[in-house]
Motif scaffolding. Sequence first.
Motif, mmCIF file in Angstrom:
data_model
loop_
_atom_site.group_PDB
_atom_site.id
_atom_site.type_symbol
_atom_site.label_atom_id
_atom_site.label_comp_id
_atom_site.label_asym_id
_atom_site.label_seq_id
_atom_site.Cartn_x
_atom_site.Cartn_y
_atom_site.Cartn_z
ATOM 1 N N TYR A 103 0.836 -1.198 0.000
ATOM 2 C CA TYR A 103 0.000 0.000 0.000
ATOM 3 C C TYR A 103 0.872 1.250 0.000
ATOM 4 C CZ TYR A 103 -3.607 3.314 1.504
ATOM 5 O OH TYR A 103 -4.452 4.387 1.615
ATOM 6 N N THR A 110 0.599 1.558 9.348
ATOM 7 C CA THR A 110 -0.541 2.070 10.096
ATOM 8 C C THR A 110 -0.225 3.388 10.788
ATOM 9 O OG1 THR A 110 -1.482 -0.124 10.462
ATOM 10 C CG2 THR A 110 -2.097 1.594 12.020
ATOM 11 N N ARG A 123 -2.343 5.759 8.523
ATOM 12 C CA ARG A 123 -3.739 5.615 8.967
ATOM 13 C C ARG A 123 -3.833 5.366 10.473
ATOM 14 N NH1 ARG A 123 -1.959 1.712 5.606
ATOM 15 N NH2 ARG A 123 -1.602 -0.349 6.517
ATOM 16 N N GLY A 124 -2.917 5.970 11.227
ATOM 17 C CA GLY A 124 -2.924 5.735 12.668
ATOM 18 C C GLY A 124 -2.412 6.935 13.440
ATOM 19 N N ARG A 184 -5.075 -4.852 11.508
ATOM 20 C CA ARG A 184 -6.156 -4.137 10.832
ATOM 21 C C ARG A 184 -7.378 -4.088 11.733
ATOM 22 N NH1 ARG A 184 -6.233 -9.371 8.982
ATOM 23 N NH2 ARG A 184 -8.285 -10.378 8.941
ATOM 24 N N THR A 211 -14.382 2.104 9.629
ATOM 25 C CA THR A 211 -13.393 1.916 10.686
ATOM 26 C C THR A 211 -12.484 3.135 10.753
ATOM 27 O OG1 THR A 211 -11.687 0.893 9.297
ATOM 28 C CG2 THR A 211 -13.418 -0.561 10.175
ATOM 29 N N SER A 212 -11.522 3.077 11.646
ATOM 30 C CA SER A 212 -10.567 4.182 11.761
ATOM 31 C C SER A 212 -9.837 4.436 10.453
ATOM 32 C CB SER A 212 -9.568 3.906 12.887
ATOM 33 O OG SER A 212 -8.892 2.682 12.659
ATOM 34 N N ASN A 213 -9.662 3.405 9.627
ATOM 35 C CA ASN A 213 -8.982 3.587 8.346
ATOM 36 C C ASN A 213 -9.690 4.624 7.472
ATOM 37 O OD1 ASN A 213 -7.138 1.668 9.074
ATOM 38 N ND2 ASN A 213 -7.826 0.109 7.617
ATOM 39 N N GLU A 214 -11.032 4.581 7.500
ATOM 40 C CA GLU A 214 -11.810 5.461 6.627
ATOM 41 C C GLU A 214 -12.030 6.851 7.230
ATOM 42 O OE1 GLU A 214 -11.786 1.647 5.641
ATOM 43 O OE2 GLU A 214 -13.221 2.074 7.257
ATOM 44 N N ARG A 253 -8.537 -4.824 16.933
ATOM 45 C CA ARG A 253 -7.735 -5.031 15.731
ATOM 46 C C ARG A 253 -7.222 -6.464 15.730
ATOM 47 N NH1 ARG A 253 -5.978 -0.493 13.081
ATOM 48 N NH2 ARG A 253 -4.016 -1.459 12.476
ATOM 49 N N ASN A 307 -2.475 -8.876 10.765
ATOM 50 C CA ASN A 307 -2.528 -9.032 9.313
ATOM 51 C C ASN A 307 -1.699 -10.243 8.890
ATOM 52 O OD1 ASN A 307 -4.175 -7.229 7.912
ATOM 53 N ND2 ASN A 307 -2.717 -5.550 8.158
#
Length: 452
Positions: A37, A42, A46-47, A143, A157-160, A263, A266
């Motif tokens: 990615y 993370t 995205r964290g 994840r 989720t927190s990712n979005e 979480r 992965n």
Amino acid sequence: MSFDYDLFVIGGGSGGVRAARLAAAEAGARVGLAEEYRMGGTCVIRGCVPKKLMVFASGYSGAFEDARAYGWGVQAGGFDWDIFKGKLEAELTRLEGIYTANLKKAGVEIHAARATLSDAHRVKLSTGEEFTAKHILVATGGRPFVPEFPGHELAITSNEMFKLDQLPKRLLIVGGGFIACEFACIMNGLGVEVTQFYRGAQVLRGFDDEARGHVADLMRDRGVNLHVGTDVISMEKTAEGIAVKSSTGHDASYDAVMYATGRVPNSDGLGLEEAGVRLGRRGEVIVDAYSQTSVPSIYAVGDVTDRINLTPVAIREGAAFVETVFHGRPTSPDHELVASAVFTQPELGAVGLTEEQAREREPIEVYSAAFRPMQTLFAGRDDRVLMKLIVSQATRKVLGCHIVADHAGELIQLAAVAIKMGATKEDFDRTVAVHPTMAEELVTMKSPTRTA
């Protein structure tokens, strides 16, 4: 046998990047790294990093109110999500570029592809390429997990959360861990009407009971509609938004529902079990004290091992792996007395044992003080700071420190140094206070609140 690489790292997050860079730059190893990615993992993408920037942004609504109380004639306009989101993405792109540049400077060969294991010494990329490696390091992180129930596909989720087209007017957050509580405070500070459900009796499980209760009270005081002992039964898309049916009758419609109920590692689809790597019940890679898996040539660090899922811990594990494998100095990462911070408003900082953990081990003294800090008291806010020390009656060592206050993350970092060194309560007492500060309370609490 001749290998293409001395080390191949799967995953470009904090732990994998640190291991790859040190192995290449300091040990002269031939290193390859695959990331499917974005470089940084993370934490960077995205964290931790985007979340903390959102914490900063959300704090200005209260700061404007405080400024007026201090005599400043300020007038805040509405928060512009589009402006913030654009600057946020630019900052993440900048950091990603730094990570990539540092790896290349160290001599690491980067593969922008998904990597899976073919066997103990072979990886296959989604590009079709295959490489052999003397050592393989799995650093694929974790994840967010959303349980299955009617309508679960409507959840984000927190990712979005960092990529929302617009801020929702009404948001439901499901979960009671640090991610759920942090986002509840963030979105509340940005002007969103926030409701939070947690099926347990109190949020922030694993932290000190007194501290977590203190945080929950302050979250409610600041406007978060927090319901404990409550879970979602079903969700349905309607003309009004997402209709949520709860276990306690708190049924309502929301513009968005964010799940932060845990979480998971992965580890799916990497070929780990086929290569002989043993996994745990939740999919975590089982490793020994030196991050080695059941296959001698394969190691794992970071959240995929589900030990202590914090970025600085993953970095330490990656560095210890390099010391062990490439410098011949067996090094076990130190997982004792790791400090942590929850970036709620106010923050919670913790290191060492909770009161509940400590009293199960030995007789203790508890020193605790809750008070209204000078800055917010003057501004007319009802915020209360909590300072708490857990002390062994036998050794007098400070076993734990728990702080609920603005900037508690900064404060706990310094307290952690003293506690890691084995400081006693008398060491704290001998330290002269810095006045006027909130933290001076840590060295002026003379009499225990209670013993246990």
